[in-house]
Every structure is written in C-alpha cells, then in structure tokens.
Design a protein around this motif. Sequence first.
Motif, short mmCIF file in Angstrom:
data_model
loop_
_atom_site.label_atom_id
_atom_site.label_comp_id
_atom_site.label_asym_id
_atom_site.label_seq_id
_atom_site.Cartn_x
_atom_site.Cartn_y
_atom_site.Cartn_z
N ASP A 9 2.42 4.66 -12.13
CA ASP A 9 3.56 5.90 -10.14
C ASP A 9 2.42 6.26 -9.85
OD1 ASP A 9 6.32 4.35 -12.23
OD2 ASP A 9 6.56 5.57 -13.65
N LEU A 10 1.72 7.16 -10.56
CA LEU A 10 -0.03 7.26 -9.58
C LEU A 10 0.04 6.54 -9.29
CD1 LEU A 10 -1.01 9.85 -8.70
CD2 LEU A 10 -2.29 9.60 -10.73
N LEU A 11 -0.68 6.24 -9.10
CA LEU A 11 -1.13 4.51 -8.12
C LEU A 11 -0.01 4.40 -7.16
CD1 LEU A 11 -3.12 2.65 -11.33
CD2 LEU A 11 -4.02 4.16 -9.24
N ALA A 12 0.94 3.71 -7.42
CA ALA A 12 1.96 3.03 -6.42
C ALA A 12 2.33 3.81 -5.55
CB ALA A 12 3.83 3.72 -7.50
N ALA A 13 2.48 5.38 -5.81
CA ALA A 13 2.92 6.46 -5.12
C ALA A 13 1.69 6.63 -4.02
CB ALA A 13 2.93 7.84 -5.58
N THR A 14 0.42 6.86 -4.49
CA THR A 14 -0.81 6.91 -3.96
C THR A 14 -0.87 5.40 -2.56
OG1 THR A 14 -2.15 6.96 -5.74
CG2 THR A 14 -3.48 6.28 -3.64
N GLY A 15 -0.16 4.35 -2.75
CA GLY A 15 -0.01 2.90 -2.08
C GLY A 15 0.80 3.53 -1.33
N TYR A 16 1.50 4.43 -1.62
CA TYR A 16 2.71 4.40 0.04
C TYR A 16 1.85 5.66 0.67
CZ TYR A 16 7.02 6.60 1.87
OH TYR A 16 7.86 6.79 2.04
N VAL A 17 1.48 6.72 -0.35
CA VAL A 17 1.20 7.29 0.92
C VAL A 17 0.08 6.74 2.04
CG1 VAL A 17 -1.12 9.32 0.52
CG2 VAL A 17 1.24 9.85 -0.11
N VAL A 18 -1.25 5.77 1.02
CA VAL A 18 -2.29 5.89 2.28
C VAL A 18 -1.37 4.09 3.19
CG1 VAL A 18 -4.01 3.63 2.19
CG2 VAL A 18 -3.71 5.32 0.29
N ARG A 19 -0.53 3.10 2.35
CA ARG A 19 0.31 2.94 4.23
C ARG A 19 0.99 3.01 4.58
NH1 ARG A 19 1.82 0.81 -0.89
NH2 ARG A 19 3.92 1.29 -0.45
N ASN A 20 1.45 4.73 4.57
CA ASN A 20 2.22 5.44 5.55
C ASN A 20 1.31 7.03 5.92
OD1 ASN A 20 5.12 4.68 5.50
ND2 ASN A 20 4.60 4.69 3.52
N ALA A 21 -0.11 6.83 6.36
CA ALA A 21 -0.60 7.25 6.22
C ALA A 21 -0.32 8.35 7.59
CB ALA A 21 -2.63 7.60 5.88
N LYS A 22 -0.22 7.73 9.02
CA LYS A 22 0.25 7.35 9.97
C LYS A 22 1.27 8.55 10.27
CE LYS A 22 -0.06 5.99 14.84
NZ LYS A 22 -0.64 4.64 15.63
N SER A 23 2.03 7.90 9.52
CA SER A 23 3.81 8.91 9.52
C SER A 23 3.59 10.44 9.40
CB SER A 23 4.55 7.50 9.43
OG SER A 23 4.65 7.94 8.52
N LEU A 24 2.78 10.24 8.31
CA LEU A 24 2.42 11.35 7.43
C LEU A 24 1.68 12.43 7.62
CD1 LEU A 24 2.53 10.09 3.34
CD2 LEU A 24 4.77 11.07 5.02
N ALA A 25 0.89 11.81 8.49
CA ALA A 25 -0.04 12.73 9.51
C ALA A 25 -1.33 13.36 8.14
CB ALA A 25 0.19 13.89 10.13
N ILE A 26 -1.81 12.52 7.16
CA ILE A 26 -2.48 11.97 6.15
C ILE A 26 -3.45 11.09 6.55
CG2 ILE A 26 -2.61 11.58 3.59
CD1 ILE A 26 0.16 12.36 3.27
N ASN A 27 -5.27 12.06 6.20
CA ASN A 27 -6.21 11.30 6.02
C ASN A 27 -6.51 10.49 5.16
OD1 ASN A 27 -9.12 10.96 6.13
ND2 ASN A 27 -10.06 12.36 7.46
N PRO A 28 -6.30 9.23 5.35
CA PRO A 28 -6.67 8.82 4.49
C PRO A 28 -7.70 8.70 3.52
CG PRO A 28 -6.14 7.16 6.34
CD PRO A 28 -6.22 8.31 6.26
N GLU A 29 -9.07 9.06 4.21
CA GLU A 29 -10.53 9.09 3.16
C GLU A 29 -10.71 10.85 2.75
OE1 GLU A 29 -13.31 8.35 6.02
OE2 GLU A 29 -12.65 6.02 5.81
N GLN A 30 -9.21 11.81 2.39
CA GLN A 30 -8.89 12.16 2.41
C GLN A 30 -7.94 12.79 1.15
OE1 GLN A 30 -10.10 15.26 5.25
NE2 GLN A 30 -12.29 14.96 5.16
N ILE A 31 -8.27 12.36 0.35
CA ILE A 31 -7.01 12.27 -0.73
C ILE A 31 -7.76 12.75 -1.90
CG2 ILE A 31 -4.52 10.96 -1.77
CD1 ILE A 31 -4.71 9.20 0.64
N VAL A 32 -6.97 14.14 -2.37
CA VAL A 32 -7.37 14.27 -3.94
C VAL A 32 -6.17 14.41 -4.71
CG1 VAL A 32 -8.21 16.05 -4.88
CG2 VAL A 32 -9.72 15.70 -2.81
N VAL A 33 -6.13 13.85 -6.06
CA VAL A 33 -4.98 13.90 -6.81
C VAL A 33 -5.46 15.26 -7.25
CG1 VAL A 33 -5.97 12.26 -8.87
CG2 VAL A 33 -3.88 12.84 -8.74
#
Length: 322
Positions: free
Chosen positions: A117-141
């Motif tokens: 589930d964590l990996l699924a959530a991470t994949g979601y964040v990466v795929r939607n990084a642009k709309s969420l205004a997230i830098n996909p190279e700076q994801i910390v868990v």
Amino acid sequence: MLAAALVALCGSATEIEKKTYTFTTHAGQDMMLDYYSASEQEQPCLIFVFGGAFLTGSRYEPEQVPVFEAFAEQGWKVVAIDYRLGLKPLVDEPDVERNMFDIRRMLIDAVDVATEDLLAATGYVVRNAKSLAINPEQIVVLGSSAGAITACQAEYAICNGWEVARRLVPADFNYAGVISMAGAIMDNGRKLTWAKSPCPIMMFHGNSDTNVPYEKISLLGTRMFGSKEIAASLDRVGTPYWFYAANNVGHSLSWKPMYIMREKMQEFADRVAFGGERLQLFEWVDDLSLEELEHDFGLTDFIKANFARDVEHTAESAAQLN
C-alpha cells in the motif's frame, strides 16, 4: 511534553489546504491519502505512514494533523496515507486461538500488504506529481513504529527489485530519503543485503524498545532487523545515514521525534537526502537520569509487547526453536 508540543504546533496562522484522494482499491475498499499544502509552488513531499502495530491507527489521528500542518509550513507537501492493517483480526477475533506460527505468518503478511500500500501510494504521488506540485526527485517517507517498518521495508523492496516494487513504482524511482522512528526490516537472510545502494536513511531508536527490536530477533526463521542492524548494513554499502540512538529509552522514539525533533529531520533532508552530503552519523544520547532498563530482548518479549500476552507459553516454546 506532547501537550506543549501540540500547543506550539497549533500557533500558526498560515492557511493549509487539505485534499483527500483515492490512490488504490482492495476488495472494494478505497485506500485514501490526505494531502496538505501551504503553497502552490512545487515542493518536496513527505509521505507519512502511521504506527499502531499493524493492529490500529489511521492517517488522520487528531494529534498528528498539527504535525502535518507544521511540515507544510516548513515547505513540504505532506501526504498521509492509509494502509491495510493485517493484524487487525487479533483484535476483531479475540476468541480465535492462534499459536506462534499463526502470528508469525500474520505478521509477515501484515508487513507485506502495508508495504504494498505504501508503494501504491508512492506510485500515485509520482504519477500525479505535476498536479500535486511535488518534486518527484524529493520524496521522503516518514514512518512511525509499524509505519517505520513499512517505510524501511518499501526501500528494501525497491533496492532489491522485488516484484511488488517493480509493479507499483517507476523502474528508475527511489525515495530521496527515509526517516524511521523505531523501524525495522524483515528478511529471511542472516544479514541485510542491498542489490543496489539504498537512499539515505535517518533512524530514531531506543535500545530498550521491546515493541520493535533495536538490534534483531528471529521469528521462527524470519528475522526482524532493527535500526542498529540497518545502520551496520548501510556501513557495509557506504550509504549515508543519521542514526539517533537513545540509551535506556523504550518505544517513545516511535513518535516523539516528529513533535520535538523536526529541525533535526529538516537538517537531514537539506544536508543528506537533498544536499548529497555523504554523512554517516551515529548520535548516541545517554540520559543518566533514567532508570536502568533491559537491553537484551528476544522473541518472547516481542510477542508479549505487541500482540499475544495470552499466548506467552506458546511464544516461550517457539523461542526454544530458534
């Protein structure tokens, strides 16, 4: 201490935007994440994984929300996620008799589904990084207790090319960092091995923790490697880490750091996870005012502390088999 920290956290006037998204579905159950943001600008992302022994807990515990808002004010997008609680049947079905082998199997499955589930959530964040205004190279868990086990296990899965990681996150993805508050990794080997170098890991752990082992324990052949063992494995592969270890401290480091050590976490992110500093730091805290506690724990202690006080005799029998 916690009350004072919450008062300090709640003192901000910054407006925090919160949105909720579904990141996956299991057997008709939607798995949700809460997204906290204080800016429309692209920012690093902190994925939070709650604790609760895989028995209880949620992504929106009231005392944790001020922490998420505080991180958002510091310049993070914060994502607090759901995950399946694989040990919840121990609470929901208290009359079902289970032996140590049953609990071992349930614990392994619980870690597996939480990691998925964590990996699924991470994949979601990466795929939607642009709309969420997230830098996909700076994801910390950031994980607490069971959530810290899940965070460390997800990084272990990514670096060792496990099928669950290949399926749920992009092939070239890795976290920028992991922050583990009383975490561990489960594996069948006698020591932790990394097929590729892991991301930098920050660890908080007390050496008198009975809920999650500081060193390691054997669960009928499956081993749980605590923070001291993880740090040793990172030494072997030359990976940066910051290990905050506390003498005579129990499981309180599974939650206290996110209330009172956020500046230390931010420094780890700035210097190591994002800044690329090749730091391997062991920070030992020895509070002589504390009562002397035990430091040597085994399988029986782990079982008694977490789930099955009523199967103590089974745990003792199982311990003799290891």
